[in-house]
Design a protein around this motif. Structure first.
Motif, PDB file in Angstrom:
ATOM      1  N   TRP A  85       0.832  -1.201   0.000  1.00  0.00           N
ATOM      2  CA  TRP A  85       0.000   0.000   0.000  1.00  0.00           C
ATOM      3  C   TRP A  85       0.874   1.262   0.000  1.00  0.00           C
ATOM      4  O   TRP A  85       0.623   2.205  -0.749  1.00  0.00           O
ATOM      5  N   ASP A  86       1.895   1.261   0.855  1.00  0.00           N
ATOM      6  CA  ASP A  86       2.770   2.432   0.957  1.00  0.00           C
ATOM      7  C   ASP A  86       3.497   2.722  -0.353  1.00  0.00           C
ATOM      8  O   ASP A  86       3.762   3.886  -0.675  1.00  0.00           O
ATOM      9  N   GLU A  87       3.802   1.686  -1.136  1.00  0.00           N
ATOM     10  CA  GLU A  87       4.413   1.875  -2.455  1.00  0.00           C
ATOM     11  C   GLU A  87       3.414   2.485  -3.435  1.00  0.00           C
ATOM     12  O   GLU A  87       3.788   3.234  -4.320  1.00  0.00           O
ATOM     13  N   TRP A  88       2.145   2.116  -3.283  1.00  0.00           N
ATOM     14  CA  TRP A  88       1.105   2.496  -4.240  1.00  0.00           C
ATOM     15  C   TRP A  88       0.574   3.908  -4.003  1.00  0.00           C
ATOM     16  O   TRP A  88       0.325   4.650  -4.954  1.00  0.00           O
ATOM     17  N   VAL A  89       0.387   4.295  -2.755  1.00  0.00           N
ATOM     18  CA  VAL A  89      -0.212   5.601  -2.449  1.00  0.00           C
ATOM     19  C   VAL A  89       0.815   6.716  -2.672  1.00  0.00           C
ATOM     20  O   VAL A  89       1.900   6.676  -2.091  1.00  0.00           O
ATOM     21  N   PRO A  90       0.475   7.698  -3.509  1.00  0.00           N
ATOM     22  CA  PRO A  90       1.408   8.801  -3.740  1.00  0.00           C
ATOM     23  C   PRO A  90       1.615   9.625  -2.465  1.00  0.00           C
ATOM     24  O   PRO A  90       0.660   9.893  -1.732  1.00  0.00           O
ATOM     25  N   LYS A  91       2.851   9.997  -2.225  1.00  0.00           N
ATOM     26  CA  LYS A  91       3.173  10.793  -1.047  1.00  0.00           C
ATOM     27  C   LYS A  91       2.321  12.057  -1.036  1.00  0.00           C
ATOM     28  O   LYS A  91       2.178  12.730  -2.061  1.00  0.00           O
ATOM     29  N   GLY A  92       1.726  12.358   0.106  1.00  0.00           N
ATOM     30  CA  GLY A  92       0.884  13.534   0.248  1.00  0.00           C
ATOM     31  C   GLY A  92      -0.547  13.337  -0.200  1.00  0.00           C
ATOM     32  O   GLY A  92      -1.332  14.287  -0.227  1.00  0.00           O
ATOM     33  N   HIS A  93      -0.925  12.101  -0.576  1.00  0.00           N
ATOM     34  CA  HIS A  93      -2.280  11.825  -1.066  1.00  0.00           C
ATOM     35  C   HIS A  93      -2.911  10.623  -0.353  1.00  0.00           C
ATOM     36  O   HIS A  93      -3.684   9.878  -0.955  1.00  0.00           O
ATOM     37  N   SER A  94      -2.601  10.442   0.908  1.00  0.00           N
ATOM     38  CA  SER A  94      -3.161   9.313   1.649  1.00  0.00           C
ATOM     39  C   SER A  94      -4.667   9.498   1.833  1.00  0.00           C
ATOM     40  O   SER A  94      -5.108  10.521   2.352  1.00  0.00           O
ATOM     41  N   PRO A  95      -5.462   8.510   1.412  1.00  0.00           N
ATOM     42  CA  PRO A  95      -6.908   8.614   1.602  1.00  0.00           C
ATOM     43  C   PRO A  95      -7.306   8.215   3.024  1.00  0.00           C
ATOM     44  O   PRO A  95      -6.511   7.616   3.755  1.00  0.00           O
ATOM     45  N   ALA A  96      -8.532   8.527   3.390  1.00  0.00           N
ATOM     46  CA  ALA A  96      -9.096   7.954   4.606  1.00  0.00           C
ATOM     47  C   ALA A  96      -9.131   6.441   4.368  1.00  0.00           C
ATOM     48  O   ALA A  96      -9.400   5.995   3.245  1.00  0.00           O
ATOM     49  N   ARG A  97      -8.834   5.643   5.398  1.00  0.00           N
ATOM     50  CA  ARG A  97      -8.733   4.204   5.165  1.00  0.00           C
ATOM     51  C   ARG A  97      -9.162   3.422   6.395  1.00  0.00           C
ATOM     52  O   ARG A  97      -8.899   3.816   7.526  1.00  0.00           O
ATOM     53  N   ALA A  98      -9.801   2.307   6.133  1.00  0.00           N
ATOM     54  CA  ALA A  98     -10.104   1.332   7.172  1.00  0.00           C
ATOM     55  C   ALA A  98      -9.579  -0.008   6.689  1.00  0.00           C
ATOM     56  O   ALA A  98      -9.629  -0.311   5.496  1.00  0.00           O
ATOM     57  N   THR A  99      -9.049  -0.798   7.606  1.00  0.00           N
ATOM     58  CA  THR A  99      -8.605  -2.148   7.284  1.00  0.00           C
ATOM     59  C   THR A  99      -9.337  -3.094   8.221  1.00  0.00           C
ATOM     60  O   THR A  99      -9.352  -2.885   9.431  1.00  0.00           O
ATOM     61  N   VAL A 100      -9.928  -4.136   7.642  1.00  0.00           N
ATOM     62  CA  VAL A 100     -10.797  -5.029   8.385  1.00  0.00           C
ATOM     63  C   VAL A 100     -10.377  -6.474   8.156  1.00  0.00           C
ATOM     64  O   VAL A 100     -10.108  -6.860   7.015  1.00  0.00           O
ATOM     65  N   GLY A 101     -10.337  -7.257   9.213  1.00  0.00           N
ATOM     66  CA  GLY A 101     -10.170  -8.697   9.058  1.00  0.00           C
ATOM     67  C   GLY A 101     -11.523  -9.267   8.685  1.00  0.00           C
ATOM     68  O   GLY A 101     -12.533  -8.956   9.330  1.00  0.00           O
ATOM     69  N   ALA A 102     -11.583 -10.061   7.621  1.00  0.00           N
ATOM     70  CA  ALA A 102     -12.885 -10.533   7.129  1.00  0.00           C
ATOM     71  C   ALA A 102     -12.765 -11.906   6.475  1.00  0.00           C
ATOM     72  O   ALA A 102     -11.732 -12.245   5.901  1.00  0.00           O
ATOM     73  N   LYS A 103     -13.842 -12.651   6.534  1.00  0.00           N
ATOM     74  CA  LYS A 103     -13.935 -13.898   5.784  1.00  0.00           C
ATOM     75  C   LYS A 103     -14.377 -13.505   4.375  1.00  0.00           C
ATOM     76  O   LYS A 103     -15.480 -13.017   4.172  1.00  0.00           O
ATOM     77  N   LEU A 104     -13.485 -13.655   3.400  1.00  0.00           N
ATOM     78  CA  LEU A 104     -13.789 -13.250   2.033  1.00  0.00           C
ATOM     79  C   LEU A 104     -14.587 -14.337   1.317  1.00  0.00           C
ATOM     80  O   LEU A 104     -14.615 -15.491   1.750  1.00  0.00           O
ATOM     81  N   ILE A 105     -15.215 -13.968   0.227  1.00  0.00           N
ATOM     82  CA  ILE A 105     -16.156 -14.844  -0.475  1.00  0.00           C
ATOM     83  C   ILE A 105     -15.526 -16.145  -0.966  1.00  0.00           C
ATOM     84  O   ILE A 105     -16.176 -17.156  -1.047  1.00  0.00           O
ATOM     85  N   ASP A 106     -14.242 -16.121  -1.289  1.00  0.00           N
ATOM     86  CA  ASP A 106     -13.511 -17.316  -1.710  1.00  0.00           C
ATOM     87  C   ASP A 106     -12.347 -17.478  -0.738  1.00  0.00           C
ATOM     88  O   ASP A 106     -11.601 -16.532  -0.492  1.00  0.00           O
ATOM     89  N   SER A 107     -12.175 -18.663  -0.214  1.00  0.00           N
ATOM     90  CA  SER A 107     -11.149 -18.879   0.816  1.00  0.00           C
ATOM     91  C   SER A 107      -9.728 -18.659   0.306  1.00  0.00           C
ATOM     92  O   SER A 107      -8.809 -18.509   1.099  1.00  0.00           O
ATOM     93  N   GLU A 108      -9.519 -18.606  -1.024  1.00  0.00           N
ATOM     94  CA  GLU A 108      -8.176 -18.361  -1.553  1.00  0.00           C
ATOM     95  C   GLU A 108      -7.849 -16.875  -1.645  1.00  0.00           C
ATOM     96  O   GLU A 108      -6.680 -16.510  -1.739  1.00  0.00           O
ATOM     97  N   TYR A 109      -8.871 -16.031  -1.642  1.00  0.00           N
ATOM     98  CA  TYR A 109      -8.599 -14.592  -1.667  1.00  0.00           C
ATOM     99  C   TYR A 109      -7.992 -14.177  -0.344  1.00  0.00           C
ATOM    100  O   TYR A 109      -8.473 -14.534   0.722  1.00  0.00           O
ATOM    101  N   ARG A 110      -6.938 -13.386  -0.413  1.00  0.00           N
ATOM    102  CA  ARG A 110      -6.275 -12.896   0.799  1.00  0.00           C
ATOM    103  C   ARG A 110      -6.589 -11.435   1.056  1.00  0.00           C
ATOM    104  O   ARG A 110      -6.420 -10.946   2.164  1.00  0.00           O
ATOM    105  N   ILE A 111      -7.065 -10.720   0.007  1.00  0.00           N
ATOM    106  CA  ILE A 111      -7.308  -9.288   0.130  1.00  0.00           C
ATOM    107  C   ILE A 111      -8.399  -8.850  -0.844  1.00  0.00           C
ATOM    108  O   ILE A 111      -8.520  -9.402  -1.935  1.00  0.00           O
ATOM    109  N   GLU A 112      -9.169  -7.877  -0.412  1.00  0.00           N
ATOM    110  CA  GLU A 112     -10.153  -7.206  -1.261  1.00  0.00           C
ATOM    111  C   GLU A 112     -10.082  -5.727  -0.903  1.00  0.00           C
ATOM    112  O   GLU A 112      -9.990  -5.381   0.271  1.00  0.00           O
TER     113      GLU A 112
END
Length: 127
Positions: A85-112
């Motif tokens: 994420w830190d590589e992707w977000v341009p410096k000075g443009h951090s959005p509001a963000r929430a990170t949640v632990g969740a059971k995703l729709i497919d057990s192989e997905y690690r992130i959404e």
């Protein structure tokens, strides 16, 4: 006000754009990796690339992202996700963000990741 829906399916659209005349709000659906067999870093990179592609359709970039919600299958992946994420977000443009632990729709997905972006009055793209 005009509403534009991209890649609309029976249950959701990949992106919905609300044109307010002087600005547009871009609502992206939760994005998951195309290759669910990848590790967290690989999946995160695929998801962020897809977000870049969707934003570009409306003349937006990651600098226009104002809000993000990140869903992780395993909260133990939080540090690895932050590194990508830190590589992707341009410096000075951090959005509001929430990170949640969740059971995703497919057990192989690690992130959404779901994002909202805002851009000024530029011509809207056609879906």
């Amino acid at each position: 006000m005009n509403i534009i829906r991209h890649e609309m399916g029976p249950r959701f659209s990949e992106m919905v754009v609300v044109d307010l005349g002087t600005a547009r709000l871009l609502y992206l659906s939760g994005q998951v990796a195309e290759n669910a067999s990848l590790d967290l870093s690989g999946q995160a990179r695929q998801v962020l690339k897809r977000i870049d592609e969707l934003l570009a359709r409306e003349g937006a970039t990651r600098e226009h992202v104002v809000s993000a919600t990140i869903y992780l299958r395993t909260v133990g992946d939080y540090a690895a996700m932050n590194a990508i994420w830190d590589e992707w977000v341009p410096k000075g443009h951090s959005p509001a963000r929430a990170t949640v632990g969740a059971k995703l729709i497919d057990s192989e997905y690690r992130i959404e990741i779901q994002v909202v972006a805002a851009i000024g009055n530029v011509p809207a793209a056609t879906p």
